[in-house]
Structure formats: structure tokens, C-alpha cells
Design an enzyme around this catalytic site. Structure first.
Site, mmCIF file in Angstrom:
data_model
loop_
_atom_site.group_PDB
_atom_site.id
_atom_site.type_symbol
_atom_site.label_atom_id
_atom_site.label_comp_id
_atom_site.label_asym_id
_atom_site.label_seq_id
_atom_site.Cartn_x
_atom_site.Cartn_y
_atom_site.Cartn_z
ATOM 1 N N CYS A 199 0.840 -1.199 0.000
ATOM 2 C CA CYS A 199 0.000 0.000 0.000
ATOM 3 C C CYS A 199 0.882 1.259 0.000
ATOM 4 O O CYS A 199 1.532 1.539 -0.998
ATOM 5 C CB CYS A 199 -0.974 -0.031 1.167
ATOM 6 S SG CYS A 199 -2.368 1.109 0.979
ATOM 7 N N GLU A 242 -1.751 -9.386 3.180
ATOM 8 C CA GLU A 242 -1.752 -9.991 4.515
ATOM 9 C C GLU A 242 -3.153 -10.364 4.974
ATOM 10 O O GLU A 242 -3.324 -11.259 5.823
ATOM 11 C CB GLU A 242 -1.094 -9.046 5.531
ATOM 12 C CG GLU A 242 -1.859 -7.791 5.876
ATOM 13 C CD GLU A 242 -1.545 -6.600 4.971
ATOM 14 O OE1 GLU A 242 -1.770 -5.446 5.404
ATOM 15 O OE2 GLU A 242 -1.094 -6.831 3.828
ATOM 16 N N HIS A 275 -3.564 -5.208 0.086
ATOM 17 C CA HIS A 275 -3.110 -5.747 1.376
ATOM 18 C C HIS A 275 -3.173 -7.276 1.357
ATOM 19 O O HIS A 275 -4.150 -7.871 1.834
ATOM 20 C CB HIS A 275 -3.975 -5.196 2.512
ATOM 21 C CG HIS A 275 -3.737 -3.756 2.807
ATOM 22 N ND1 HIS A 275 -2.802 -3.321 3.719
ATOM 23 C CD2 HIS A 275 -4.298 -2.637 2.279
ATOM 24 C CE1 HIS A 275 -2.805 -2.000 3.765
ATOM 25 N NE2 HIS A 275 -3.707 -1.555 2.899
#
EC number: 6.3.4.2
Length: 544
Positions: free
Chosen positions: A382, A518, A516
Site C-alpha cells: 500500500c 496480509e 493488502h
């Protein structure tokens, strides 16, 4: 008809209700049941999207674009069930919707009250969008006795009656502290917490008692006697060496069997815990270790990067190595007396995560430059990708004044405010004056990858879907200049307007992503970007 399990907490916060919900969901899944987990948050924010990470930890984002509590990340990581906007409700959303209805005249002149209007709205939320599941697990945020949570406690009391006998269970988490001066564990906090809960009309069926040492049978008998539950329903919850050991620990203590007993289910198949045992085998028997530096601005509170931390651990599980994380304040590298090289040279990989605002940005850019020049594996997420593009513009593309409009006016807006983009709902438009809450590019979006790119080889695909949460984008008009400087745009939105992935083909491992990743990593299914990053860091560890 779905059965409901309501999880409440007493004595103090941070007793692990979220991990309890996630672990119980995983154990029920392992027995063959379908589950969904929901979070009731008592705060008046509509969602946590505008909260400081230091106040609330990370904001978790679902595929359908909801900004939610970080506990939903636990739910997804442990069960693999993708959360939805309907899985997190706040007092703010409840009151906002009720007031909107009242203004429209939907209540036909009635006096709008907490009971029944607020409690009915909470019950509607709890029962919506459950798709014929076997179990719905609902975690009530806060602590029993908090004034904010009273409407939720009353709502679940009512809901148990509405559902009928044998359709709901209450699991209450408490603390059994050890008093060093007395040399013993104390049960009174648990007794008082249960008494508080029963005063609201709720009798817990199972107690999960957090303690830092085993609870003697005599103390469990005492808790059972005073709290009106069987001794077998007093489950001790000791500190675990890894959060991924919690489902196993709770099963061995009998949690899932005791909960099923409340519903009269005593013939359920034994759980298949193979994958949890494999995860813990990898945790306990690593074949190496790497050190990753996370250069961010919220490093004072690890929960601000909760999903990121877990995704790095998952990357370690995939490579069977231990991942040591060094949390580095990006502002450190903006001080003249700090030797950046001395701080970063011991690292096997550098990760610059997402964030908002100018603070620490130059430190992040300096970290990117170090990783690029020293050929240390680099991963930008990001804002981290945007800083990689600005660093590349300044130092390899000859754009000395490159910056982002997020930090103020600039003559070279390599990164700028996104004002239009396409979503499944159609064209989305924003301006600088738009409300901050819920107005970013949120949720899952598709990206097209170059077939010969490093990213495509990592994913094993040329089309991916990842979750976003940001207001600013890399300006595609600078693509040609950046690519001449060696930074390839290897992933783009389907319309070719929004950069999604950049990489440096000549670098051992240098990738920046606008999304993102994750948020989609699981311990039993690590995200390929994190698996690849830790694999590259492992190679780096053998070079230094």
C-alpha cells in the site's frame, strides 16, 4: 436451524475472546460442522475505519469492503471462512440506522427506546445472512458491566428465548489471577463476574478461565459450585506458546465437547486436528530463521500490524523457518545522527507496510533505497509501494521533486488522490472533501498480471483478486518514466488505469503492491507473496 454460541467477557478486557471464538469455530469445523463468527462492538463509531491504530489496532477489511474489528482477522485465519460486512456490527451502526428509520417515520409515532427497538435491531443483525449454518458464534465486545455493552447483553438474553430450548449457549471468559503475596490463585473475580452476568438474566453454560498457571481441581470445583456450572464446564485457558496452539489446547481441555454437550450433541465425530498439529510441528521445529525489518509508523503497538505479523509467520511456516520481526520506527531514519546502514544491514528482508500521513515517510523512502541499492529483499504494501515509486522516481528516473499529494501540494504528483474507479457496483467517485469514513477504495478488486513477471510466477496466475484500503494511487502518467528507471508495472487494474504491482526485474526480490495481501493469508494456506518474500529472505540469510 442454526445454533448460536454467545461469547462474553468479564473482569478485564484482552482475555482473548476473539481467539476463543476463532478457536472454537476451528474445532467445530474439525468435527464437520459449518460455522460463521460475528462480532458485536459496543462503541459508537460506525466502524473502526477512522480510529487511530494506537486506539484500536489494525482495521481489517473484508472482500465486500467492510472496515471491521481486527478480531475478524482471527476468525478468517482460523476457519478459512471469508468474513462479510454482515459479520461486524457496532452501536454506531445500530443507532445510525434506527435514527434514520425514526426520521422517515418508520416507527409510526412510537417512542423509540433501547428495548425493544435497539435490541430488536441487534437480534436482526445476529440472525441475518446465516445461510443455513450449523453454528453461529457471536462475540460480544467489551466487558460485562460496561454501560456500552448492556443493550447487546440484553439482546442475546432475549435471543436465547426467541430461539427456543437447546438452540443457544453462553460461554463466559474470566480471569483467575495469581496473587504472589498469598501464593495462590483467586477465584473471586470469576465469581463476581458471573454474578454480574446472571444479574442481567444470563446464566453461562461454560466458563473459560484465563490463568498463568494450572488451576487446581479444588479451585475448579469451587468455581463450579459458586457459578452454577458443572466442574467439566470450567475450562482452564493457560498462556500458549503460539496462538496456533490455542485450538489444540482448548480441545485437550474439553472446550468443544463441553459446548456440544450444552446442545445435547454427544455423538459428534472426533475432530480432525491434523492441520493444526502440522502447523505446530513447523512452529516447534524450524529448520532455520530469518530477520525481517518492518519499517512503519505504528510500531509502538504491534496490534496495528496484526495481520501483517501473522502473514510473516505464515511465510515462515511455508518455508519451515522462524521469522524474527524487528519493528523499526520510520522516523528513526530521519534523524541526522542515525546510521541507517548499521540498522538495516543485519536484516534479511525489509518490509514497508501501509499507513496514512506524512510522518516517517522520508525514513520509509530511505529504507526502500537501501533495499534497492544493497539488493536486500524488499516488500512494499500500500503506502509502502507508493514510497517505492517515489524513491524510484527521485533516484532512478530523475524526478527529483517526486512526492504524493497526500502530504501536500507538489509539482510532481507521482502519487495522487484517486477520484474515480470502477467497482462491481459501477463507477465510484470521490473528492478531497468527501467524508473520511468508508469512502476509500475498499474490498476485493481484480488485477491483471504480466505473464512474464515475477509476480505472475509467484501467484502462478495472470489474474488475481486482492483486498484494498487506500485513498491514493500511483499516477499512471509516470509509468513510462518509472519503467525507464527499472521499476516495472507488472500488475494493473483491468482497465489499465490503476497500478496494482510494481517490481524490479534486476533485483533478487523487490515487489510493491497497492493492496493488502496480509488480509488473505492463513496459517494452513500462506499467501504466496509472503511465502516468496520469506523464501528470498532465507536465501539472503545464507549470503550474509
Amino acid at each position: 436451524m442454526a445454533r448460536y454460541i454467545f461469547i462474553t467477557g468479564g473482569v478485564v478486557s484482552s482475555l482473548g475472546k476473539g481467539l476463543l471464538a476463532a478457536s472454537l469455530g476451528a474445532l467445530l469445523q474439525a468435527r464437520g460442522f459449518s460455522v460463521r463468527i460475528r462480532k458485536f462492538d459496543p462503541y459508537l463509531n460506525v466502524d473502526p475505519g477512522t480510529m487511530s491504530p494506537y486506539q484500536h489496532g489494525e482495521v481489517y477489511v473484508t472482500d465486500d469492503g467492510a472496515e471491521t474489528d481486527l478480531d475478524l482477522g482471527h476468525y478468517e485465519r482460523f476457519t478459512g471462512v471469508s468474513a462479510r460486512q454482515s459479520d461486524n456490527i457496532t452501536s454506531g451502526r445500530i443507532y445510525r440506522d434506527i435514527i434514520a428509520r425514526e426520521r422517515r417515520g418508520d416507527y409510526l409515532g412510537a417512542t423509540v427506546q433501547v428495548v425493544p427497538h435497539v435490541t430488536n435491531a441487534i437480534k436482526e443483525f445476529a440472525q441475518a445472512d446465516i445461510d443455513g449454518l450449523d453454528f453461529v458464534i457471536c462475540e460480544i465486545g467489551g466487558t460485562v458491566g460496561d454501560i456500552e455493552s448492556l443493550p447487546f447483553v440484553e439482546a442475546i438474553r432475549q435471543l436465547k428465548n426467541d430461539l427456543g430450548r437447546g438452540q443457544a449457549a453462553f460461554v463466559h471468559t474470566t480471569l483467575v489471577p495469581y496473587i504472589a503475596a498469598a501464593g495462590e490463585l483467586k477465584t473471586k473475580p470469576t465469581q463476581h463476574s458471573v454474578r454480574e452476568l446472571t444479574s442481567y438474566g444470563i446464566q453461562p453454560d461454560v466458563l473459560l478461565c484465563r490463568a498463568d498457571r494450572p488451576i487446581p481441581e479444588s479451585e475448579r470445583n469451587k468455581i463450579a459450585l459458586f457459578c452454577n456450572v458443572p466442574t467439566s464446564a470450567v475450562i482452564q485457558a493457560l498462556d500458549a506458546r503460539s496462538i496456533y496452539d490455542v485450538p489444540l489446547a482448548y480441545h485437550y481441555e474439553g472446550l468443544d465437547a463441553e459446548v456440544l454437550k450444552v446442545f445435547g450433541i454427544e455423538d459428534a465425530p472426533d475432530p480432525d486436528l491434523t492441520r493444526w498439529k502440522d502447523i505446530m510441528d513447523r512452529v516447534d521445529h524450524p529448520e532455520g530463521e530469518v530477520t525481517i525489518g518492518v519499517v512503519g509508523k505504528y510500531v509502538g503497538l504491534p496490534d496495528a500490524y496484526k495481520s501483517l505479523r501473522e502473514a510473516l509467520v505464515h511465510g515462515g511456516l511455508a518455508n519451515r523457518v522462524k521469522v524474527n520481526i524487528r519493528w523499526i520506527d520510520a522516523e528513526l531514519f530521519e534523524k541526522a545522527d542515525v546510521d541507517l546502514a548499521a540498522e538495516l544491514e543485519p536484516l534479511h528482508g525489509i518490509l514497508v507496510p501501509g499507513g496514512f500521513g506524512e510522518r516517517g515517510s522520508e525514513g520509509k523512502i530511505a529504507s526502500v533505497r537501501f533495499a534497492r541499492e544493497r539488493e536486500v529483499p524488499f516488500f512494499g504494501i500500500c503506502l509502502g509501494m507508493q514510497m517505492a515509486c517515489i524513491e524510484g522516481a527521485r533516484n532512478t528516473a530523475g524526478i527529483a521533486d517526486a512526492s504524493t499529494t497526500e502530504f501536500g501540494d507538489t509539482s510532481e504528483p507521482v502519487v495522487g488522490l484517486i477520484t474515480e474507479w470502477m467497482s462491481e457496483e459501477g463507477l465510484q467517485k470521490r473528492t478531497a472533501e468527501t467524508d473520511m469514513g468508508g469512502t476509500m477504495r475498499l474490498g476485493a478488486y481484480t488485477a491483471q498480471l504480466k505473464g512474464n513477471s515475477h509476480a505472475a510466477s509467484i501467484y502462478g496466475a495472470t489474474e488475481i483478486s486482492e483486498r484494498h484500503r487506500h485513498r491514493y494511487e500511483v499516477n499512471v502518467h509516470y509509468r513510462e518514466a518509472l519503467e525507464k528507471g527499472g521499476l516495472t508495472f507488472s500488475g494493473m487494474s483491468p482497465d489499465g488505469e490503476l497500478p496494482e504491482i510494481v517490481e524490479r526485474p534486476e533485483h533478487p526480490w523487490f515487489i510493491g503492491v497497492q493492496f493488502h495481501p496480509e488480509l488473505k493469508s492463513r496459517p494452513f494456506n500462506p499467501h504466496p507473496l509472503f511465502s516468496g518474500f520469506i523464501g528470498a529472505a532465507l536465501k539472503q540469510s545464507r549470503l550474509v
